[in-house]
Design a protein around this motif. Structure first.
Motif, PDB file in Angstrom:
ATOM      1  N   MET A  27     -20.564  12.135   9.622  1.00  0.00           N
ATOM      2  CA  MET A  27     -19.355  12.885   9.805  1.00  0.00           C
ATOM      3  C   MET A  27     -18.456  12.009  10.519  1.00  0.00           C
ATOM      4  O   MET A  27     -18.776  11.598  11.711  1.00  0.00           O
ATOM      5  CB  MET A  27     -19.704  14.325  10.256  1.00  0.00           C
ATOM      6  CG  MET A  27     -18.292  14.913  10.582  1.00  0.00           C
ATOM      7  SD  MET A  27     -17.666  15.737   9.032  1.00  0.00           S
ATOM      8  CE  MET A  27     -16.095  16.490   9.621  1.00  0.00           C
ATOM      9  N   LEU A  28     -17.170  11.612  10.322  1.00  0.00           N
ATOM     10  CA  LEU A  28     -16.220  10.854  11.143  1.00  0.00           C
ATOM     11  C   LEU A  28     -15.873  11.435  12.488  1.00  0.00           C
ATOM     12  O   LEU A  28     -15.329  12.795  12.389  1.00  0.00           O
ATOM     13  CB  LEU A  28     -15.120  10.550  10.211  1.00  0.00           C
ATOM     14  CG  LEU A  28     -14.364   9.389  10.637  1.00  0.00           C
ATOM     15  CD1 LEU A  28     -15.076   8.161  10.768  1.00  0.00           C
ATOM     16  CD2 LEU A  28     -12.971   9.041   9.481  1.00  0.00           C
ATOM     17  N   GLU A  29     -16.319  11.154  13.505  1.00  0.00           N
ATOM     18  CA  GLU A  29     -15.674  11.544  14.685  1.00  0.00           C
ATOM     19  C   GLU A  29     -14.332  11.237  15.054  1.00  0.00           C
ATOM     20  O   GLU A  29     -14.083  10.174  15.111  1.00  0.00           O
ATOM     21  CB  GLU A  29     -16.708  11.185  15.837  1.00  0.00           C
ATOM     22  CG  GLU A  29     -18.157  11.732  15.706  1.00  0.00           C
ATOM     23  CD  GLU A  29     -18.979  10.953  16.446  1.00  0.00           C
ATOM     24  OE1 GLU A  29     -18.819  10.477  17.539  1.00  0.00           O
ATOM     25  OE2 GLU A  29     -20.375  11.190  16.308  1.00  0.00           O
ATOM     26  N   MET A  30     -13.556  12.367  15.240  1.00  0.00           N
ATOM     27  CA  MET A  30     -11.966  12.059  15.782  1.00  0.00           C
ATOM     28  C   MET A  30     -11.589  12.955  16.907  1.00  0.00           C
ATOM     29  O   MET A  30     -12.057  14.227  16.900  1.00  0.00           O
ATOM     30  CB  MET A  30     -11.239  12.215  14.418  1.00  0.00           C
ATOM     31  CG  MET A  30     -11.209  11.003  13.530  1.00  0.00           C
ATOM     32  SD  MET A  30     -10.118  11.441  11.978  1.00  0.00           S
ATOM     33  CE  MET A  30     -11.154  12.603  11.101  1.00  0.00           C
ATOM     34  N   GLN A  31     -10.591  12.386  17.423  1.00  0.00           N
ATOM     35  CA  GLN A  31      -9.855  13.281  18.485  1.00  0.00           C
ATOM     36  C   GLN A  31      -8.463  13.348  18.159  1.00  0.00           C
ATOM     37  O   GLN A  31      -7.838  12.316  17.824  1.00  0.00           O
ATOM     38  CB  GLN A  31     -10.041  12.732  19.983  1.00  0.00           C
ATOM     39  CG  GLN A  31     -11.321  12.669  20.820  1.00  0.00           C
ATOM     40  CD  GLN A  31     -10.978  12.051  21.765  1.00  0.00           C
ATOM     41  OE1 GLN A  31     -11.250  10.907  22.206  1.00  0.00           O
ATOM     42  NE2 GLN A  31     -10.752  13.066  22.778  1.00  0.00           N
ATOM     43  N   GLU A  32      -7.952  14.474  17.824  1.00  0.00           N
ATOM     44  CA  GLU A  32      -6.510  14.470  17.946  1.00  0.00           C
ATOM     45  C   GLU A  32      -5.760  14.658  19.519  1.00  0.00           C
ATOM     46  O   GLU A  32      -6.079  15.346  19.926  1.00  0.00           O
ATOM     47  CB  GLU A  32      -5.696  15.687  17.166  1.00  0.00           C
ATOM     48  CG  GLU A  32      -6.220  15.372  15.613  1.00  0.00           C
ATOM     49  CD  GLU A  32      -5.730  16.434  14.563  1.00  0.00           C
ATOM     50  OE1 GLU A  32      -4.525  16.138  14.152  1.00  0.00           O
ATOM     51  OE2 GLU A  32      -6.292  17.591  14.588  1.00  0.00           O
ATOM     52  N   ARG A  33      -4.571  13.595  19.670  1.00  0.00           N
ATOM     53  CA  ARG A  33      -4.157  13.577  21.106  1.00  0.00           C
ATOM     54  C   ARG A  33      -2.538  13.055  20.984  1.00  0.00           C
ATOM     55  O   ARG A  33      -2.278  12.115  20.351  1.00  0.00           O
ATOM     56  CB  ARG A  33      -4.908  12.742  21.916  1.00  0.00           C
ATOM     57  CG  ARG A  33      -4.432  12.763  23.409  1.00  0.00           C
ATOM     58  CD  ARG A  33      -5.452  11.970  24.241  1.00  0.00           C
ATOM     59  NE  ARG A  33      -5.186  10.884  23.910  1.00  0.00           N
ATOM     60  CZ  ARG A  33      -6.043   9.806  24.671  1.00  0.00           C
ATOM     61  NH1 ARG A  33      -7.005   9.934  25.308  1.00  0.00           N
ATOM     62  NH2 ARG A  33      -5.655   8.352  24.488  1.00  0.00           N
ATOM     63  N   ASP A  34      -1.615  13.876  21.686  1.00  0.00           N
ATOM     64  CA  ASP A  34      -0.438  13.480  21.914  1.00  0.00           C
ATOM     65  C   ASP A  34       0.065  12.850  20.486  1.00  0.00           C
ATOM     66  O   ASP A  34       0.737  11.747  20.435  1.00  0.00           O
ATOM     67  CB  ASP A  34      -0.209  12.212  22.814  1.00  0.00           C
ATOM     68  CG  ASP A  34      -0.722  12.672  24.209  1.00  0.00           C
ATOM     69  OD1 ASP A  34      -0.589  13.816  24.406  1.00  0.00           O
ATOM     70  OD2 ASP A  34      -1.350  11.810  25.015  1.00  0.00           O
ATOM     71  N   GLY A  35       0.083  13.572  19.574  1.00  0.00           N
ATOM     72  CA  GLY A  35       0.921  13.149  18.098  1.00  0.00           C
ATOM     73  C   GLY A  35      -0.062  12.057  17.273  1.00  0.00           C
ATOM     74  O   GLY A  35       0.796  11.371  16.548  1.00  0.00           O
ATOM     75  N   GLY A  36      -1.198  11.886  17.768  1.00  0.00           N
ATOM     76  CA  GLY A  36      -1.867  10.770  17.064  1.00  0.00           C
ATOM     77  C   GLY A  36      -3.310  11.217  16.783  1.00  0.00           C
ATOM     78  O   GLY A  36      -3.745  12.257  17.369  1.00  0.00           O
ATOM     79  N   VAL A  37      -3.972  10.294  16.329  1.00  0.00           N
ATOM     80  CA  VAL A  37      -5.534  10.342  16.275  1.00  0.00           C
ATOM     81  C   VAL A  37      -6.369   9.345  16.637  1.00  0.00           C
ATOM     82  O   VAL A  37      -5.931   8.127  16.574  1.00  0.00           O
ATOM     83  CB  VAL A  37      -5.882  10.540  14.533  1.00  0.00           C
ATOM     84  CG1 VAL A  37      -7.255  10.708  14.530  1.00  0.00           C
ATOM     85  CG2 VAL A  37      -5.079  11.610  13.740  1.00  0.00           C
ATOM     86  N   ILE A  38      -7.494   9.545  17.694  1.00  0.00           N
ATOM     87  CA  ILE A  38      -8.463   8.395  17.991  1.00  0.00           C
ATOM     88  C   ILE A  38      -9.549   8.566  17.274  1.00  0.00           C
ATOM     89  O   ILE A  38     -10.377   9.683  17.084  1.00  0.00           O
ATOM     90  CB  ILE A  38      -8.420   8.746  19.558  1.00  0.00           C
ATOM     91  CG1 ILE A  38      -7.046   8.546  20.285  1.00  0.00           C
ATOM     92  CG2 ILE A  38      -9.485   7.651  19.942  1.00  0.00           C
ATOM     93  CD1 ILE A  38      -7.054   8.808  21.600  1.00  0.00           C
ATOM     94  N   PHE A  39     -10.060   7.354  16.808  1.00  0.00           N
ATOM     95  CA  PHE A  39     -11.330   7.441  16.174  1.00  0.00           C
ATOM     96  C   PHE A  39     -12.023   6.180  16.011  1.00  0.00           C
ATOM     97  O   PHE A  39     -11.441   4.977  16.483  1.00  0.00           O
ATOM     98  CB  PHE A  39     -11.171   7.810  14.693  1.00  0.00           C
ATOM     99  CG  PHE A  39     -10.425   6.956  13.945  1.00  0.00           C
ATOM    100  CD1 PHE A  39     -10.737   5.886  13.250  1.00  0.00           C
ATOM    101  CD2 PHE A  39      -9.118   7.067  13.960  1.00  0.00           C
ATOM    102  CE1 PHE A  39     -10.132   5.014  12.375  1.00  0.00           C
ATOM    103  CE2 PHE A  39      -8.051   6.345  13.291  1.00  0.00           C
ATOM    104  CZ  PHE A  39      -8.458   5.338  12.481  1.00  0.00           C
ATOM    105  N   SER A  40     -13.135   5.901  15.867  1.00  0.00           N
ATOM    106  CA  SER A  40     -14.095   4.646  15.933  1.00  0.00           C
ATOM    107  C   SER A  40     -14.095   4.073  14.439  1.00  0.00           C
ATOM    108  O   SER A  40     -14.117   4.596  13.446  1.00  0.00           O
ATOM    109  CB  SER A  40     -15.482   5.052  16.255  1.00  0.00           C
ATOM    110  OG  SER A  40     -15.537   5.331  17.677  1.00  0.00           O
ATOM    111  N   VAL A  41     -14.170   2.776  14.660  1.00  0.00           N
ATOM    112  CA  VAL A  41     -13.871   1.690  13.436  1.00  0.00           C
ATOM    113  C   VAL A  41     -15.067   0.909  13.617  1.00  0.00           C
ATOM    114  O   VAL A  41     -15.291   0.130  14.766  1.00  0.00           O
ATOM    115  CB  VAL A  41     -12.836   1.143  13.273  1.00  0.00           C
ATOM    116  CG1 VAL A  41     -12.832   0.060  12.163  1.00  0.00           C
ATOM    117  CG2 VAL A  41     -11.696   2.060  12.832  1.00  0.00           C
ATOM    118  N   ARG A  42     -15.860   0.659  12.620  1.00  0.00           N
ATOM    119  CA  ARG A  42     -16.896  -0.281  12.527  1.00  0.00           C
ATOM    120  C   ARG A  42     -16.427  -1.440  11.456  1.00  0.00           C
ATOM    121  O   ARG A  42     -16.312  -1.283  10.443  1.00  0.00           O
ATOM    122  CB  ARG A  42     -18.151   0.037  11.973  1.00  0.00           C
ATOM    123  CG  ARG A  42     -19.428  -0.774  11.733  1.00  0.00           C
ATOM    124  CD  ARG A  42     -20.071  -1.217  12.891  1.00  0.00           C
ATOM    125  NE  ARG A  42     -21.028  -2.281  12.679  1.00  0.00           N
ATOM    126  CZ  ARG A  42     -21.711  -2.953  13.759  1.00  0.00           C
ATOM    127  NH1 ARG A  42     -21.560  -2.835  14.894  1.00  0.00           N
ATOM    128  NH2 ARG A  42     -22.630  -3.711  13.486  1.00  0.00           N
TER     129      ARG A  42
END
Length: 97
Positions: free
Chosen positions: A1-16
């Motif tokens: 499952m892709l781990e993401m955070q929504e914050r300040d009108g955007g999305v933060i996630f990890s990329v390999r």
């Protein structure tokens, strides 16, 4: 499952990232991160630039909306995309992933 955070009108996630691939593409999910292949080599910041441009193009965002928060010298990076949603990021995954 892709781990993401929504914050300040955007999305933060990890990329390999896999540099020097045959083509730029989303290759699925790997250990909670979006796996991305880019054609550019991992020298002189070219793979990072290619990653930012590729993600911006896919999400129809300006390149200035895509930032590498951490991992500039690593294959695993934290990415922030302003103006993107969780659903847009999940929509990048191949259907069979």
């Amino acid at each position: 499952m892709l781990e993401m955070q929504e914050r300040d009108g955007g999305v933060i996630f990890s990329v390999r990232v896999q540099p020097r691939a045959n083509k730029n593409e989303i290759a699925g999910e790997m250990g909670g991160a979006l796996k991305v292949r880019v054609r550019a080599p991992a020298v002189e910041d070219r793979a990072n630039e290619a990653l930012v441009e590729f993600l911006a193009q896919l999400l129809k965002r300006p390149t200035s909306a895509v930032r590498i928060l951490s991992g500039e010298r690593s294959r695993t990076k934290r990415i922030e995309i302003s103006g993107a949603t969780r659903q847009q990021i999940l929509g990048l995954l191949p259907r069979d992933a």
